[in-house]
Design an enzyme around this catalytic site. Structure first.
Site, mmCIF file in Angstrom:
data_model
loop_
_atom_site.group_PDB
_atom_site.id
_atom_site.type_symbol
_atom_site.label_atom_id
_atom_site.label_comp_id
_atom_site.label_asym_id
_atom_site.label_seq_id
_atom_site.Cartn_x
_atom_site.Cartn_y
_atom_site.Cartn_z
ATOM 1 N N ARG A 87 1.053 -8.086 17.665
ATOM 2 C CA ARG A 87 1.021 -7.792 16.216
ATOM 3 C C ARG A 87 2.357 -8.228 15.635
ATOM 4 O O ARG A 87 3.412 -7.840 16.143
ATOM 5 C CB ARG A 87 0.823 -6.286 16.050
ATOM 6 C CG ARG A 87 0.701 -5.812 14.633
ATOM 7 C CD ARG A 87 0.643 -4.290 14.588
ATOM 8 N NE ARG A 87 -0.605 -3.739 15.052
ATOM 9 C CZ ARG A 87 -0.778 -2.445 15.389
ATOM 10 N NH1 ARG A 87 0.244 -1.608 15.310
ATOM 11 N NH2 ARG A 87 -1.939 -1.998 15.793
ATOM 12 N N ARG A 145 7.006 0.972 11.542
ATOM 13 C CA ARG A 145 6.081 -0.164 11.716
ATOM 14 C C ARG A 145 6.173 -1.121 10.527
ATOM 15 O O ARG A 145 7.045 -0.996 9.681
ATOM 16 C CB ARG A 145 4.644 0.375 11.823
ATOM 17 C CG ARG A 145 4.450 1.422 12.923
ATOM 18 C CD ARG A 145 4.437 0.764 14.256
ATOM 19 N NE ARG A 145 4.114 1.672 15.344
ATOM 20 C CZ ARG A 145 2.893 1.903 15.806
ATOM 21 N NH1 ARG A 145 1.830 1.350 15.254
ATOM 22 N NH2 ARG A 145 2.712 2.696 16.843
ATOM 23 N N LYS A 178 5.035 7.080 15.980
ATOM 24 C CA LYS A 178 5.042 5.958 15.045
ATOM 25 C C LYS A 178 5.451 6.427 13.649
ATOM 26 O O LYS A 178 5.281 7.609 13.295
ATOM 27 C CB LYS A 178 3.664 5.309 14.987
ATOM 28 C CG LYS A 178 2.556 6.271 14.591
ATOM 29 C CD LYS A 178 1.216 5.597 14.369
ATOM 30 C CE LYS A 178 0.651 4.951 15.607
ATOM 31 N NZ LYS A 178 -0.775 4.582 15.464
ATOM 32 N N LYS A 184 5.454 5.067 9.387
ATOM 33 C CA LYS A 184 4.941 4.033 8.482
ATOM 34 C C LYS A 184 5.471 4.219 7.059
ATOM 35 O O LYS A 184 5.537 5.339 6.561
ATOM 36 C CB LYS A 184 3.417 4.094 8.460
ATOM 37 C CG LYS A 184 2.829 3.833 9.834
ATOM 38 C CD LYS A 184 1.326 3.831 9.821
ATOM 39 C CE LYS A 184 0.808 3.409 11.183
ATOM 40 N NZ LYS A 184 -0.667 3.431 11.234
ATOM 41 N N CYS A 221 -12.171 -0.919 11.136
ATOM 42 C CA CYS A 221 -11.095 -1.160 12.102
ATOM 43 C C CYS A 221 -11.596 -2.063 13.222
ATOM 44 O O CYS A 221 -12.779 -2.402 13.276
ATOM 45 C CB CYS A 221 -10.603 0.171 12.672
ATOM 46 S SG CYS A 221 -11.788 0.883 13.824
ATOM 47 N N CYS A 258 -10.173 -2.247 21.560
ATOM 48 C CA CYS A 258 -9.425 -1.004 21.360
ATOM 49 C C CYS A 258 -9.780 0.008 22.454
ATOM 50 O O CYS A 258 -10.941 0.403 22.573
ATOM 51 C CB CYS A 258 -9.715 -0.405 19.979
ATOM 52 S SG CYS A 258 -8.844 1.161 19.795
HETATM 53 FE FE1 SRM Z 1 -4.175 1.987 14.321
HETATM 54 C C1 SRM Z 1 -3.864 3.099 17.487
HETATM 55 C C2 SRM Z 1 -5.539 -0.878 15.397
HETATM 56 C C3 SRM Z 1 -3.807 0.701 11.225
HETATM 57 C C4 SRM Z 1 -3.767 5.146 13.069
HETATM 58 N N1 SRM Z 1 -4.561 1.218 16.144
HETATM 59 C C5 SRM Z 1 -4.313 1.819 17.340
HETATM 60 C C6 SRM Z 1 -4.547 0.852 18.500
HETATM 61 C C7 SRM Z 1 -3.253 0.152 18.774
HETATM 62 C C8 SRM Z 1 -5.146 1.449 19.770
HETATM 63 C C9 SRM Z 1 -4.173 1.914 20.827
HETATM 64 O O1 SRM Z 1 -3.311 2.772 20.551
HETATM 65 O O2 SRM Z 1 -4.260 1.422 21.950
HETATM 66 C C10 SRM Z 1 -5.570 -0.107 17.816
HETATM 67 C C11 SRM Z 1 -5.616 -1.516 18.379
HETATM 68 C C12 SRM Z 1 -7.010 -2.080 18.281
HETATM 69 C C13 SRM Z 1 -7.077 -3.509 18.599
HETATM 70 O O3 SRM Z 1 -7.696 -3.859 19.627
HETATM 71 O O4 SRM Z 1 -6.563 -4.326 17.849
HETATM 72 C C14 SRM Z 1 -5.208 0.053 16.366
HETATM 73 N N2 SRM Z 1 -4.482 0.198 13.498
HETATM 74 C C15 SRM Z 1 -5.137 -0.832 14.086
HETATM 75 C C16 SRM Z 1 -5.409 -1.947 13.099
HETATM 76 C C17 SRM Z 1 -5.333 -3.331 13.721
HETATM 77 C C18 SRM Z 1 -6.772 -1.708 12.449
HETATM 78 C C19 SRM Z 1 -7.343 -2.875 11.681
HETATM 79 O O5 SRM Z 1 -8.499 -3.198 11.972
HETATM 80 O O6 SRM Z 1 -6.688 -3.438 10.821
HETATM 81 C C20 SRM Z 1 -4.310 -1.632 12.058
HETATM 82 C C21 SRM Z 1 -3.002 -2.295 12.393
HETATM 83 C C22 SRM Z 1 -1.952 -1.954 11.402
HETATM 84 C C23 SRM Z 1 -0.672 -2.712 11.559
HETATM 85 O O7 SRM Z 1 -0.698 -3.912 11.270
HETATM 86 O O8 SRM Z 1 0.344 -2.117 11.898
HETATM 87 C C24 SRM Z 1 -4.165 -0.135 12.252
HETATM 88 N N3 SRM Z 1 -3.763 2.777 12.476
HETATM 89 C C25 SRM Z 1 -3.779 2.082 11.307
HETATM 90 C C26 SRM Z 1 -3.815 2.981 10.201
HETATM 91 C C27 SRM Z 1 -3.920 2.593 8.730
HETATM 92 C C28 SRM Z 1 -2.602 2.351 8.090
HETATM 93 O O9 SRM Z 1 -1.540 2.499 8.710
HETATM 94 O O10 SRM Z 1 -2.609 2.015 6.907
HETATM 95 C C29 SRM Z 1 -3.824 4.273 10.723
HETATM 96 C C30 SRM Z 1 -3.961 5.575 9.915
HETATM 97 C C31 SRM Z 1 -2.727 5.950 9.217
HETATM 98 C C32 SRM Z 1 -1.843 6.728 10.129
HETATM 99 O O11 SRM Z 1 -1.042 6.121 10.837
HETATM 100 O O12 SRM Z 1 -1.985 7.953 10.180
HETATM 101 C C33 SRM Z 1 -3.775 4.120 12.160
HETATM 102 N N4 SRM Z 1 -3.815 3.802 15.136
HETATM 103 C C34 SRM Z 1 -3.724 4.985 14.445
HETATM 104 C C35 SRM Z 1 -3.592 6.053 15.399
HETATM 105 C C36 SRM Z 1 -3.421 7.550 15.083
HETATM 106 C C37 SRM Z 1 -1.997 7.930 14.950
HETATM 107 C C38 SRM Z 1 -1.776 9.414 14.883
HETATM 108 O O13 SRM Z 1 -1.133 9.879 13.950
HETATM 109 O O14 SRM Z 1 -2.244 10.113 15.785
HETATM 110 C C39 SRM Z 1 -3.640 5.467 16.689
HETATM 111 C C40 SRM Z 1 -3.565 6.181 18.039
HETATM 112 C C41 SRM Z 1 -2.191 6.538 18.444
HETATM 113 O O15 SRM Z 1 -1.192 6.172 17.843
HETATM 114 O O16 SRM Z 1 -2.099 7.257 19.447
HETATM 115 C C42 SRM Z 1 -3.788 4.057 16.477
HETATM 116 FE FE1 SF4 Z 2 -10.536 2.008 15.375
HETATM 117 FE FE2 SF4 Z 2 -9.293 1.942 17.728
HETATM 118 FE FE3 SF4 Z 2 -8.022 2.687 15.524
HETATM 119 FE FE4 SF4 Z 2 -9.846 4.265 16.625
HETATM 120 S S1 SF4 Z 2 -7.851 3.653 17.491
HETATM 121 S S2 SF4 Z 2 -9.650 3.870 14.469
HETATM 122 S S3 SF4 Z 2 -11.351 2.750 17.276
HETATM 123 S S4 SF4 Z 2 -8.876 0.654 15.974
#
Ligand code: SRM
Ligand code: SF4
Length: 554
Positions: free
Chosen positions: A75, A144, A207, A209, A430, A436
């Site tokens: 990323r 991030r 993390k 943001k 997503c 994922c």
């Molecule tokens: Fe996310 C984890 C994809 C935006 C909350 N996110 C992940 C992971 C890396 C899975 C992992 O931990 O192994 C996903 C990778 C999937 C893949 O195969 O690509 C993933 N997140 C994404 C993306 C690519 C979704 C998309 O389709 O666009 C976004 C990448 C953003 C970026 O460029 O940095 C993405 N993730 C978000 C958002 C939305 C936002 O930030 O605007 C959120 C919700 C807002 C927030 O942070 O609360 C978000 N992602 C999470 C979480 C939950 C965090 C938490 O507070 O518990 C995880 C899981 C974790 O961190 O343990 C996570």
């Molecule tokens: Fe989607 Fe994976 Fe993020 Fe869950 S952690 S919301 S399945 S990209």
């Protein structure tokens, strides 16, 4: 046991990592496995990469007693989501050479490449480096990618607000040279200090943001960030920002102590030095007070709720050495991308391309990847990613507009953008399967076909022009910001989703769970019934989210 004695395993990995180096160099050389050593799997995130495996092939590989098919996702760090045409061309070729080929625009205005094998990580990072692109801190317990209202049209002062994204990203970069040392073969120079006053050796508990927005369009969903900066523009001057803190969308099924939360506005700050200071000190408060034993409760939102808003604000003012002023007036009236052509006050033109769920590839609908490459080759546009996973071909001078229009026509990109329905154009999904590791259900691979089935229902009730926001995520982490949509579908198991409704249209109210674990037929039935009532009983200009709240449906 106290939290200090009960640190989560990631805390030990960070502090004993020698500035995020761990044994990454050894892990990369180990060609017996496609995976990394266990601790390095956590550390590599700070370098902007994730170890993943092809989940479609897990069963088959396990049955054949083979190791899972490991690969890596990278990323990029792109504050505000900006690329030059040369960088896009480079990205296009790197995607083809080292990854699945698909360029994935994310919900935080950057791009990801998937399917990079271990031996290709270093060449990939080195190629990005030649384009002056990096992936430092795109993941991990650090700040991030900083988001910012994408469209230059949002304000004549867009460039000024946008410049803050780069400044904040720079302010919050880790000081370690590990990235340069491991991936770019920079010699470790003993005299070069890696001392990091912000992150120290423990980094943040989780993390972090940050997003910037220019009202009235809340296109980046600013209140879902740990820190949201709302630009206050008066008399064509950027006066400062209302600072909001404590946003975050994740929850864990069955764990009531976890919850999504929108950021709370703490006050107004003016002047660049003070704005940066406030952002910095919010991070230090989180560093010093965040939960380091339970990662599920470690985000700033929980720290703020534990400290209380007055306590948090007092601590912030103490650390800043100045008081926050009362928040200034602003209003959000929309949260969307304006597709097609738009002209900004500078006279330049911009074209917003619809990219379904952010996936740039050539498919039977449209040869988008080839088309964007040919457009980039003109050198007459920039690329700006939006928080809704789309791309704006921007900064086109009036004399170049026709040339770009011809190419948009040639590759069917404008027809593709024009013909997509309103629900589809406002929707987000997503990534979820197949990469994922946390996905419980499909999202980006499934939402397009579900929308094919929802569209006739909307037409039945003459709602096809209604700008309803529908977002799907494969689990409750909320990466597609599903808790902040009017309709959120949140995966619970393969083929099953909780149905949430009642978020508002502009991102100031979260939705509420309405039904548990529905399969496709049940989702369609529920939406049919809800859309029927909405079309019949709504007030003039009432949105779907507001309607279901007023009617106490949730
Ligand atoms: Fe996310 C984890 C994809 C935006 C909350 N996110 C992940 C992971 C890396 C899975 C992992 O931990 O192994 C996903 C990778 C999937 C893949 O195969 O690509 C993933 N997140 C994404 C993306 C690519 C979704 C998309 O389709 O666009 C976004 C990448 C953003 C970026 O460029 O940095 C993405 N993730 C978000 C958002 C939305 C936002 O930030 O605007 C959120 C919700 C807002 C927030 O942070 O609360 C978000 N992602 C999470 C979480 C939950 C965090 C938490 O507070 O518990 C995880 C899981 C974790 O961190 O343990 C996570
Ligand atoms: Fe989607 Fe994976 Fe993020 Fe869950 S952690 S919301 S399945 S990209």
């Amino acid at each position: 046991m106290t939290e200090k004695n009960n640190l989560s395993p990631v805390e030990r990995i960070k502090t004993s990592s020698d500035g995020l180096r761990g044994t990454l160099k050894e892990s990369l050389k180990d060609d017996i496995t496609g995976a990394l050593h266990e601790d390095d799997q956590s550390l590599i995130k700070f370098h902007g990469l994730y170890q993943q495996d092809d989940r479609d092939r897990r069963e088959e590989r396990t049955a054949k007693k083979l190791e899972w098919l490991y690969s890596y996702m990278i990323r990029l760090r792109l504050p505000g989501g900006f690329l030059t045409p040369e960088q896009w061309i480079g990205l296009h070729h790197i995607a083809g050479e080292h990854s699945t080929g698909t360029i994935k625009i994310t919900t935080r205005q950057t791009v990801q490449l998937h399917g990079i094998i271990k031996s290709d990580i270093k060449p990939t990072i080195q190629s990005f480096n030649t384009l002056h692109l990096d992936s430092i801190a795109a993941c991990g317990d650090v700040n991030r990618n900083v988001t910012c209202s994408a469209h230059p049209n949002e304000s004549p002062l867009h460039a000024e607000v946008f410049s803050y994204a780069g400044k904040i990203s720079q302010l919050a970069l880790p000081k370690t040279r590990a990235y340069y040392d491991i991936w770019l073969d920079e010699e470790q120079i003993a005299e070069k200090s890696e001392e990091d006053p912000l992150y120290q050796d423990r980094y943040l508990p989780r993390k972090f943001k940050i997003g910037l927005v220019i009202p009235p369009n809340n296109d980046v969903d600013v209140l879902t960030n740990d820190v949201g900066l709302i630009a206050i523009i008066e008399n064509n001057e950027l006066k400062g920002f209302n600072i909001a803190a404590g946003g975050g969308l994740s929850a864990t099924h069955g764990n009531p102590s976890t919850y999504p939360r929108l950021a709370t506005i703490l006050g107004f700050v003016s002047g660049e030095a003070n704005v940066l200071k406030a952002v910095y000190e919010i991070m230090t408060i989180q560093r010093d007070n965040g939960n380091r034993s339970d990662r599920k409760l470690a985000r700033l939102k929980y720290t703020i709720d534990r400290m209380g808003i007055p306590g948090f604000k007092a601590e912030l003012e103490k650390r800043c050495g100045f008081k926050l002023e009362a928040p200034r007036a602003y209003a959000f009236t929309e949260r969307k991308d304006h597709y097609g052509w738009g002209q900004s006050s500078s006279g330049n033109w911009h074209y917003t391309v619809f990219v379904e769920n952010g996936r740039v590839l050539d498919d039977k609908k449209v040869p988008l990847k080839t088309g964007l490459l040919e457009i980039a080759k003109t050198g007459k546009i920039n690329f700006r990613f939006t928080g809704n996973q789309n791309v704006i071909l921007s900064d086109i001078s009036p004399s170049n507009k026709e040339e770009i229009e011809i190419l948009l026509n040639k590759f069917g990109i404008n027809a593709h953008t024009d013909s997509a329905g309103v629900l589809r154009k406002n929707a987000i999904a997503c990534v979820a399967f197949n990469t994922c590791p946390l996905a419980l259900a499909e999202a980006q691979r499934y939402l397009p076909t579900l929308i094919d089935k929802i569209e006739p229902i909307l037409s039945k009730y003459s709602l096809d022009k209604d700008e309803i926001t529908l977002r799907m995520t494969g689990c409750p982490n909320g990466c597609g910001r599903s808790p902040a949509a009017e309709i959120g579908l949140i995966g619970t198991a393969y083929g099953q989703y909780n149905l949430h409704i009642g978020g508002d249209r502009v991102g100031e109210r979260l939705n509420i769970k309405y039904r548990d674990s529905l399969g496709e037929d049940q989702i369609l039935q529920e939406l049919d019934s809800l859309f029927g009532s909405y079309s019949r009983d709504k007030n003039t200009d009432e949105t779907f989210g507001d309607f279901v709240i007023r009617q106490k449906i949730v």
